[in-house]
Design a protein around this motif. Sequence first.
Motif, PDB file in Angstrom:
ATOM      1  N   THR A  75      32.462  41.663  39.490  1.00  0.00           N
ATOM      2  CA  THR A  75      33.730  42.293  39.858  1.00  0.00           C
ATOM      3  C   THR A  75      34.840  41.238  39.931  1.00  0.00           C
ATOM      4  O   THR A  75      35.486  41.069  40.954  1.00  0.00           O
ATOM      5  N   PRO A  76      35.066  40.528  38.828  1.00  0.00           N
ATOM      6  CA  PRO A  76      35.947  39.365  38.854  1.00  0.00           C
ATOM      7  C   PRO A  76      37.411  39.596  38.488  1.00  0.00           C
ATOM      8  O   PRO A  76      38.203  38.650  38.544  1.00  0.00           O
ATOM      9  N   THR A  77      37.784  40.804  38.119  1.00  0.00           N
ATOM     10  CA  THR A  77      39.105  41.018  37.535  1.00  0.00           C
ATOM     11  C   THR A  77      40.242  40.543  38.432  1.00  0.00           C
ATOM     12  O   THR A  77      41.218  39.976  37.948  1.00  0.00           O
ATOM     13  N   HIS A  78      40.121  40.730  39.737  1.00  0.00           N
ATOM     14  CA  HIS A  78      41.216  40.357  40.645  1.00  0.00           C
ATOM     15  C   HIS A  78      41.407  38.847  40.762  1.00  0.00           C
ATOM     16  O   HIS A  78      42.421  38.391  41.286  1.00  0.00           O
ATOM     17  N   VAL A  79      40.455  38.067  40.256  1.00  0.00           N
ATOM     18  CA  VAL A  79      40.588  36.604  40.273  1.00  0.00           C
ATOM     19  C   VAL A  79      40.503  36.030  38.857  1.00  0.00           C
ATOM     20  O   VAL A  79      40.029  34.929  38.651  1.00  0.00           O
ATOM     21  N   LEU A  80      41.000  36.793  37.902  1.00  0.00           N
ATOM     22  CA  LEU A  80      40.951  36.391  36.496  1.00  0.00           C
ATOM     23  C   LEU A  80      41.639  35.049  36.252  1.00  0.00           C
ATOM     24  O   LEU A  80      41.070  34.170  35.597  1.00  0.00           O
ATOM     25  N   ALA A  81      42.840  34.870  36.750  1.00  0.00           N
ATOM     26  CA  ALA A  81      43.586  33.626  36.484  1.00  0.00           C
ATOM     27  C   ALA A  81      42.843  32.384  36.980  1.00  0.00           C
ATOM     28  O   ALA A  81      42.672  31.424  36.216  1.00  0.00           O
ATOM     29  N   PRO A  82      42.372  32.360  38.225  1.00  0.00           N
ATOM     30  CA  PRO A  82      41.631  31.162  38.665  1.00  0.00           C
ATOM     31  C   PRO A  82      40.336  30.940  37.877  1.00  0.00           C
ATOM     32  O   PRO A  82      39.950  29.799  37.630  1.00  0.00           O
ATOM     33  N   ILE A  83      39.683  32.027  37.476  1.00  0.00           N
ATOM     34  CA  ILE A  83      38.463  31.879  36.680  1.00  0.00           C
ATOM     35  C   ILE A  83      38.790  31.210  35.350  1.00  0.00           C
ATOM     36  O   ILE A  83      38.104  30.271  34.937  1.00  0.00           O
ATOM     37  N   LEU A  84      39.837  31.673  34.688  1.00  0.00           N
ATOM     38  CA  LEU A  84      40.206  31.073  33.409  1.00  0.00           C
ATOM     39  C   LEU A  84      40.586  29.605  33.559  1.00  0.00           C
ATOM     40  O   LEU A  84      40.192  28.766  32.741  1.00  0.00           O
ATOM     41  N   ARG A  85      41.331  29.293  34.609  1.00  0.00           N
ATOM     42  CA  ARG A  85      41.698  27.874  34.849  1.00  0.00           C
ATOM     43  C   ARG A  85      40.445  27.037  35.112  1.00  0.00           C
ATOM     44  O   ARG A  85      40.315  25.921  34.609  1.00  0.00           O
ATOM     45  N   SER A  86      39.518  27.574  35.874  1.00  0.00           N
ATOM     46  CA  SER A  86      38.276  26.861  36.195  1.00  0.00           C
ATOM     47  C   SER A  86      37.409  26.665  34.962  1.00  0.00           C
ATOM     48  O   SER A  86      36.761  25.621  34.804  1.00  0.00           O
ATOM     49  N   LEU A  87      37.395  27.666  34.092  1.00  0.00           N
ATOM     50  CA  LEU A  87      36.609  27.549  32.865  1.00  0.00           C
ATOM     51  C   LEU A  87      37.119  26.428  31.980  1.00  0.00           C
ATOM     52  O   LEU A  87      36.320  25.702  31.366  1.00  0.00           O
ATOM     53  N   VAL A  88      38.423  26.278  31.897  1.00  0.00           N
ATOM     54  CA  VAL A  88      38.987  25.176  31.109  1.00  0.00           C
ATOM     55  C   VAL A  88      38.444  23.851  31.622  1.00  0.00           C
ATOM     56  O   VAL A  88      37.982  23.002  30.847  1.00  0.00           O
ATOM     57  N   LEU A  89      38.436  23.685  32.930  1.00  0.00           N
ATOM     58  CA  LEU A  89      37.926  22.443  33.530  1.00  0.00           C
ATOM     59  C   LEU A  89      36.432  22.284  33.291  1.00  0.00           C
ATOM     60  O   LEU A  89      35.964  21.196  32.926  1.00  0.00           O
ATOM     61  N   ALA A  90      35.670  23.347  33.494  1.00  0.00           N
ATOM     62  CA  ALA A  90      34.217  23.269  33.369  1.00  0.00           C
ATOM     63  C   ALA A  90      33.783  23.000  31.929  1.00  0.00           C
ATOM     64  O   ALA A  90      32.871  22.203  31.686  1.00  0.00           O
ATOM     65  N   VAL A  91      34.431  23.646  30.977  1.00  0.00           N
ATOM     66  CA  VAL A  91      34.084  23.430  29.565  1.00  0.00           C
ATOM     67  C   VAL A  91      34.379  21.991  29.162  1.00  0.00           C
ATOM     68  O   VAL A  91      33.598  21.360  28.447  1.00  0.00           O
ATOM     69  N   GLY A 147      36.737  36.687  23.556  1.00  0.00           N
ATOM     70  CA  GLY A 147      36.524  35.345  23.024  1.00  0.00           C
ATOM     71  C   GLY A 147      36.201  34.314  24.081  1.00  0.00           C
ATOM     72  O   GLY A 147      35.835  33.188  23.764  1.00  0.00           O
ATOM     73  N   VAL A 148      36.361  34.674  25.343  1.00  0.00           N
ATOM     74  CA  VAL A 148      36.039  33.776  26.453  1.00  0.00           C
ATOM     75  C   VAL A 148      34.709  34.185  27.069  1.00  0.00           C
ATOM     76  O   VAL A 148      33.840  33.356  27.334  1.00  0.00           O
ATOM     77  N   VAL A 149      34.560  35.481  27.277  1.00  0.00           N
ATOM     78  CA  VAL A 149      33.363  36.033  27.907  1.00  0.00           C
ATOM     79  C   VAL A 149      32.341  36.361  26.823  1.00  0.00           C
ATOM     80  O   VAL A 149      32.681  36.922  25.785  1.00  0.00           O
ATOM     81  N   ASP A 150      31.096  35.991  27.072  1.00  0.00           N
ATOM     82  CA  ASP A 150      30.043  36.238  26.096  1.00  0.00           C
ATOM     83  C   ASP A 150      29.453  37.636  26.218  1.00  0.00           C
ATOM     84  O   ASP A 150      29.082  38.246  25.223  1.00  0.00           O
ATOM     85  N   ILE A 151      29.343  38.122  27.445  1.00  0.00           N
ATOM     86  CA  ILE A 151      28.752  39.442  27.683  1.00  0.00           C
ATOM     87  C   ILE A 151      29.671  40.221  28.605  1.00  0.00           C
ATOM     88  O   ILE A 151      29.940  39.799  29.732  1.00  0.00           O
ATOM     89  N   TYR A 152      30.154  41.348  28.111  1.00  0.00           N
ATOM     90  CA  TYR A 152      30.956  42.260  28.935  1.00  0.00           C
ATOM     91  C   TYR A 152      30.007  43.347  29.393  1.00  0.00           C
ATOM     92  O   TYR A 152      29.450  44.094  28.589  1.00  0.00           O
ATOM     93  N   MET A 153      29.766  43.427  30.708  1.00  0.00           N
ATOM     94  CA  MET A 153      28.758  44.330  31.249  1.00  0.00           C
ATOM     95  C   MET A 153      29.390  45.304  32.251  1.00  0.00           C
ATOM     96  O   MET A 153      29.348  45.093  33.465  1.00  0.00           O
ATOM     97  N   PRO A 154      30.007  46.368  31.737  1.00  0.00           N
ATOM     98  CA  PRO A 154      30.584  47.355  32.657  1.00  0.00           C
ATOM     99  C   PRO A 154      29.490  48.180  33.317  1.00  0.00           C
ATOM    100  O   PRO A 154      28.499  48.529  32.693  1.00  0.00           O
ATOM    101  N   ASP A 155      29.679  48.453  34.579  1.00  0.00           N
ATOM    102  CA  ASP A 155      28.740  49.251  35.360  1.00  0.00           C
ATOM    103  C   ASP A 155      29.500  50.489  35.818  1.00  0.00           C
ATOM    104  O   ASP A 155      30.194  50.458  36.826  1.00  0.00           O
ATOM    105  N   VAL A 189      38.130  28.903  47.186  1.00  0.00           N
ATOM    106  CA  VAL A 189      37.808  27.599  46.607  1.00  0.00           C
ATOM    107  C   VAL A 189      38.876  27.255  45.584  1.00  0.00           C
ATOM    108  O   VAL A 189      39.542  28.131  45.042  1.00  0.00           O
ATOM    109  N   SER A 190      39.011  25.988  45.306  1.00  0.00           N
ATOM    110  CA  SER A 190      39.973  25.525  44.304  1.00  0.00           C
ATOM    111  C   SER A 190      39.395  25.735  42.904  1.00  0.00           C
ATOM    112  O   SER A 190      38.194  25.982  42.737  1.00  0.00           O
ATOM    113  N   ASP A 191      40.258  25.617  41.918  1.00  0.00           N
ATOM    114  CA  ASP A 191      39.797  25.707  40.534  1.00  0.00           C
ATOM    115  C   ASP A 191      38.737  24.646  40.255  1.00  0.00           C
ATOM    116  O   ASP A 191      37.735  24.915  39.586  1.00  0.00           O
TER     117      ASP A 191
END
Length: 109
Positions: free
Chosen positions: A34-50, A76-84, A10-12
């Motif tokens: 398990t989002p680490t491999h798509v960190l950059a698109p997530i951050l770009r999408s968050l800018v748009l969503a916020v 500072g971006v993520v509210d809850i870091y939940m390592p499993d 999907v696009s940003d």
Amino acid sequence: ISQGGDGREVSDEQLAGFMLRLQGLGCHNVNLVTPTHVLAPILRSLVLAVKQGLTLPLVWNTSGYDSLDTLKLIDGVVDIYMPDMKYADARVARRLSMVPSYPEVNQAV
């Protein structure tokens, strides 16, 4: 989903829209699994969503095998870091996931 061939790229803008839709449906958070491999698109999408009003807490639901650099980026971006943590025994981690030093890496950060 992705391993079964059911996932799709999907696009940003689309990802931002999905986050906003979750908020509109009354969800309590955006849980990124398990989002680490798509960190950059997530951050770009968050800018748009916020910018469009996203206020939901973000959950980074991870294997705990993230690098310190990744943790610094999401601080500072993520509210809850939940390592499993998947494995406490390095031999089991190597055998089942072909991951070297999993417990050491997981516990180091």
